[in-house]
Design a protein around this motif. Sequence first.
Motif, PDB file in Angstrom:
ATOM      1  N   CYS A 129       7.715  10.855   8.337  1.00  0.00           N
ATOM      2  CA  CYS A 129       8.192  11.663   6.935  1.00  0.00           C
ATOM      3  C   CYS A 129       7.021  10.710   6.667  1.00  0.00           C
ATOM      4  O   CYS A 129       6.191   9.955   6.449  1.00  0.00           O
ATOM      5  CB  CYS A 129       9.834  10.952   7.924  1.00  0.00           C
ATOM      6  N   GLY A 130       8.030  10.482   4.930  1.00  0.00           N
ATOM      7  CA  GLY A 130       7.384  10.167   3.666  1.00  0.00           C
ATOM      8  C   GLY A 130       7.453   8.425   3.748  1.00  0.00           C
ATOM      9  O   GLY A 130       8.771   7.933   4.480  1.00  0.00           O
ATOM     10  N   PRO A 131       6.966   8.040   2.660  1.00  0.00           N
ATOM     11  CA  PRO A 131       7.415   5.988   3.197  1.00  0.00           C
ATOM     12  C   PRO A 131       8.696   5.997   2.770  1.00  0.00           C
ATOM     13  O   PRO A 131      10.076   6.479   1.951  1.00  0.00           O
ATOM     14  CB  PRO A 131       6.868   6.073   1.393  1.00  0.00           C
ATOM     15  N   GLY A 132       9.929   4.886   3.784  1.00  0.00           N
ATOM     16  CA  GLY A 132      10.891   5.003   3.396  1.00  0.00           C
ATOM     17  C   GLY A 132      11.885   5.936   4.562  1.00  0.00           C
ATOM     18  O   GLY A 132      13.037   5.122   4.491  1.00  0.00           O
ATOM     19  N   GLU A 133      12.171   6.910   4.803  1.00  0.00           N
ATOM     20  CA  GLU A 133      12.750   7.461   4.959  1.00  0.00           C
ATOM     21  C   GLU A 133      12.875   7.462   6.536  1.00  0.00           C
ATOM     22  O   GLU A 133      13.721   7.842   7.059  1.00  0.00           O
ATOM     23  CB  GLU A 133      11.981   9.302   5.591  1.00  0.00           C
ATOM     24  N   GLN A 134      11.701   6.768   7.550  1.00  0.00           N
ATOM     25  CA  GLN A 134      12.044   6.366   8.370  1.00  0.00           C
ATOM     26  C   GLN A 134      13.258   6.027   9.109  1.00  0.00           C
ATOM     27  O   GLN A 134      13.364   5.648   9.848  1.00  0.00           O
ATOM     28  CB  GLN A 134      10.663   6.537   9.917  1.00  0.00           C
ATOM     29  N   GLU A 135      14.091   4.690   8.332  1.00  0.00           N
ATOM     30  CA  GLU A 135      14.693   4.410   8.508  1.00  0.00           C
ATOM     31  C   GLU A 135      16.052   4.906   7.785  1.00  0.00           C
ATOM     32  O   GLU A 135      16.914   4.748   9.145  1.00  0.00           O
ATOM     33  CB  GLU A 135      15.261   3.033   7.247  1.00  0.00           C
ATOM     34  N   ARG A 136      16.307   5.914   7.157  1.00  0.00           N
ATOM     35  CA  ARG A 136      17.522   7.084   7.462  1.00  0.00           C
ATOM     36  C   ARG A 136      17.555   7.522   8.420  1.00  0.00           C
ATOM     37  O   ARG A 136      18.539   8.351   8.428  1.00  0.00           O
ATOM     38  CB  ARG A 136      16.790   7.792   5.708  1.00  0.00           C
ATOM     39  N   LEU A 137      16.476   8.282   9.381  1.00  0.00           N
ATOM     40  CA  LEU A 137      16.424   9.111   9.978  1.00  0.00           C
ATOM     41  C   LEU A 137      16.878   8.247  11.347  1.00  0.00           C
ATOM     42  O   LEU A 137      17.658   9.210  12.476  1.00  0.00           O
ATOM     43  CB  LEU A 137      14.974   9.492  10.243  1.00  0.00           C
ATOM     44  N   LEU A 138      16.607   7.050  11.533  1.00  0.00           N
ATOM     45  CA  LEU A 138      17.321   6.513  12.684  1.00  0.00           C
ATOM     46  C   LEU A 138      18.449   5.595  12.371  1.00  0.00           C
ATOM     47  O   LEU A 138      19.059   6.309  13.535  1.00  0.00           O
ATOM     48  CB  LEU A 138      16.696   5.018  12.844  1.00  0.00           C
TER      49      LEU A 138
END
Length: 282
Positions: A129-138
């Motif tokens: 994913c793009g920067p910062g998106e992995q936290e939201r996906l989790l």
Amino acid sequence: METRELRYFVAVAEELHFGRAARRLGIAQPPLSRAIGQLERRLGATLLERTSRGVTLTDAGAVLLREGRAALDAVAAAERRTRRAARTATGQPALVLTTKAGASNELLAKLLDAHAAEPGAVAVEVLLCGPGEQERLLRDGRADVALLHRPFDSTAGLDAEELSTEGQVVVLPAGHPLTGRPHVRLAEVTALPDLPLPRWPGADGRYPDGPGPQVRDHTQLLQLIALGRACAVLPESCRAHLRDDHATVPVLDAPRVTTVIAWPPHSRSRAVADLVRAAMGL
């Protein structure tokens, strides 16, 4: 409160217009207005101020918008995780790991190899994913585990284990005058007139104001740097993936970056525990 009522309220609170909210929800405006009125009566609070000039949130409405978004995200996350758990029995990938594209590549490769070597290891789907998106996906349930990078990503409300900590470097086009320096400071980097820092999209998809180019991924960023259109401050491990037309200089006062593996605190997944154990053994 019902989930339906929360969806209706969040739509109106975000649009601040009953007509637009009704179109977004795919319903007529009168039942939407009745549902919001019923919700206000149930809570004993005015959530929206309605005037001839438009709709505004009250203080109570602002609280419900924040809490309502979190509640709807939790419901969606529960649904996604339940569906994924049900697919496990059919032999489909049982674990989704998300990470920022272009970051922690060496660590990720070692982690996947170490996990795959364990007896009974389940298949792992990697979601880049793009920067910062992995936290939201989790947090919203689309991923079971994430590689996050503090201080840029928040681990508040998550369980996490630290894997590595490193300094940062400024990535420049090869031959730039600063590449002859043993180190630089952030103020020098931000003051470069010919190499502005890039602008990444926020959680809403919008780019912040500024002179730097708009970028969406590291491939695009590195090409712009090589062309002499931008520079970037990145974890020093990025050096392993740079080309000959890039150069790096350590940034003395840039915050150190800690890579962590994070997962929801309520997770009871054996697969998640096995992956975390493999990560801790690297």
